[in-house]
Scaffold this motif. Structure first.
Motif, short mmCIF file in Angstrom:
data_model
loop_
_atom_site.label_atom_id
_atom_site.label_comp_id
_atom_site.label_asym_id
_atom_site.label_seq_id
_atom_site.Cartn_x
_atom_site.Cartn_y
_atom_site.Cartn_z
N ALA A 22 0.87 -1.18 0.00
CA ALA A 22 0.00 0.00 0.00
C ALA A 22 0.90 1.22 0.00
O ALA A 22 2.00 1.18 0.56
N TYR A 23 0.48 2.28 -0.66
CA TYR A 23 1.22 3.53 -0.55
C TYR A 23 0.31 4.74 -0.68
O TYR A 23 -0.71 4.69 -1.34
N HIS A 44 -2.98 6.59 -5.28
CA HIS A 44 -2.68 5.74 -4.13
C HIS A 44 -2.83 4.26 -4.49
O HIS A 44 -3.44 3.90 -5.50
N ALA A 45 -2.31 3.41 -3.62
CA ALA A 45 -2.56 1.98 -3.76
C ALA A 45 -2.85 1.40 -2.39
O ALA A 45 -2.19 1.75 -1.41
N THR A 46 -3.85 0.54 -2.33
CA THR A 46 -4.07 -0.24 -1.10
C THR A 46 -3.73 -1.70 -1.36
O THR A 46 -3.57 -2.47 -0.42
N TYR A 55 -7.43 4.95 -6.19
CA TYR A 55 -6.72 3.90 -5.45
C TYR A 55 -6.68 2.62 -6.27
O TYR A 55 -7.74 2.16 -6.72
#
Lengths: 247, 247
Positions: free
Chosen positions: A9-10, A57-59, A239
């Motif tokens: 995640a970021y 973003h990334a989860t 995301y």
């Protein structure tokens, strides 16, 4: 040599994007720097399911890399999270077959786009959601979205400067979720063209705001022309939620 | 001249604190810069209910200032939120009696302290919650908190270098709320000493982690010695939630 697959995640706010580029802070470089330290200066290549743009973003981004280390998985998880900057976290890691490839073997992805419908946006979510009018007509957005579900040529929803030739993609699911003031668009597909999710979000938001009619979407898809669709919604609402492999 | 009372929120991450200090980004300075622009270069003093430290957030800080403008309240709200940076938002504004004073007339404050009990902290909440072990014993923290409720000399829970002489304060309420992985401490009192909420949070977290017994709290209060209490919990978990005026 072992191949490791990690789900990360970021917070995209502090990065110019996922992929390495000169003189810029990227997610890939931060991970490679940590792996290089762990491997005593040897460069370890990191492959992701795909790149994400600045502020996105990334989860549930997925990466793979190879290592000769024989440390247990829990040790990997701890070491990476200690060494990585706080805006990148590794959520899980596992050993996979040496043939696994994080980019080539994807069979689907889920993205989430978040809007905040509060009258006044919270200072705490300004980098994580896009502010829209509280009066957004979500039912109209749901109606409009139906024209996008299924297999279509998504040229109208692809950044015009893309080199990709085949623009046929399949959207398996396109739902709207309401969580209090938050409105989320959740979209699942086999793969996405450049800026496709953001152009879909931008166009459907225009429907919600009454700037377009829900029944226009079918025509927008049919004309195969980026100019027919709406704006590219801002990056910081997007995301990468999960990446699928296998059937 | 009209006196205006505003309720504001801010993300403390990007500030060295509320109060103006040289060569540093502060909440007070950002607001005063905007008011100065609106008032054609005239300095407009801003008075808050109290200062908050670097990294400390506010969801309900209260300020007052004076202006000769006769614009409607909705105009004030819109103008301030357009001109202020996105990490400060004005949630409401009203005209008050010229005798109102944001600092002198407070009759109580509520602070909230947020912990994240996830196994791995989210990159999205790293500036907004403090990471703790998932195994934290919340019931022990609730038990321990009972010794703090009521009127006491809180010297043991006050930064040692404080000039304030009278360290007797009243805590009206001290509750713990669990929201999934989040644990919140909500504390309401007549007023708080310097670092008092963070030292209470730090000490109660030590009880939750089994480093202290719940029944120690009564003794810690009684000895009137900062060294008897636990650590000062990190600033970024703390929120000034509301300020009360009147009875």
């Amino acid at each position: 040599m072992k191949r490791l697959k990690a789900t990360i995640a970021y917070d995209g706010s502090g990065f110019v994007g996922y992929q390495i580029q000169p003189n810029a802070r990227t997610v890939q470089l931060e991970i490679m720097k940590v792996l290089e330290t762990m491997h005593k200066g040897r460069v370890v290549q990191v492959v992701a399911s795909g790149r994400t743009d600045a502020k996105v973003h990334a989860t549930g981004q997925v990466i793979h890399f190879d290592s000769e280390f024989s440390i247990p998985i829990s040790g990997w998880l701890k070491a990476l999270n200690v060494l990585l900057p706080e805006d990148i976290r590794v959520h899980s890691i596992e050993e996979v077959d040496a043939s696994f490839h994080a980019r080539y073997h994807t069979t689907g992805k889920i993205y989430r786009y978040k809007w905040d419908r509060s009258g006044i946006i919270s200072p705490f979510t300004r980098n994580f959601m896009v502010h829209v009018k509280p009066s957004l007509d979500v039912e109209a957005m749901r109606d409009a979205a139906q024209a996008l579900i299924g297999t279509h040529d998504f040229s109208s929803f692809c950044a015009a400067n893309t080199a990709v030739v085949d623009k046929v993609r399949t959207i398996r699911r396109l739902d709207f979720e309401e969580h209090g003031n938050e409105l989320h668009m959740v979209i699942e597909g086999t793969g996405f063209l450049y800026n496709m999710v953001r152009i879909i979000a931008g166009t459907l938001a225009e429907v919600g705001l009454g700037k377009r009619q829900a029944d226009e979407l079918e025509k927008i898809v049919a004309v195969i022309d980026r100019d027919a669709a709406g704006i590219t919604a801002p990056a910081h609402g997007l995301y990468l939620e999960s990446v699928m492999y296998g059937s």
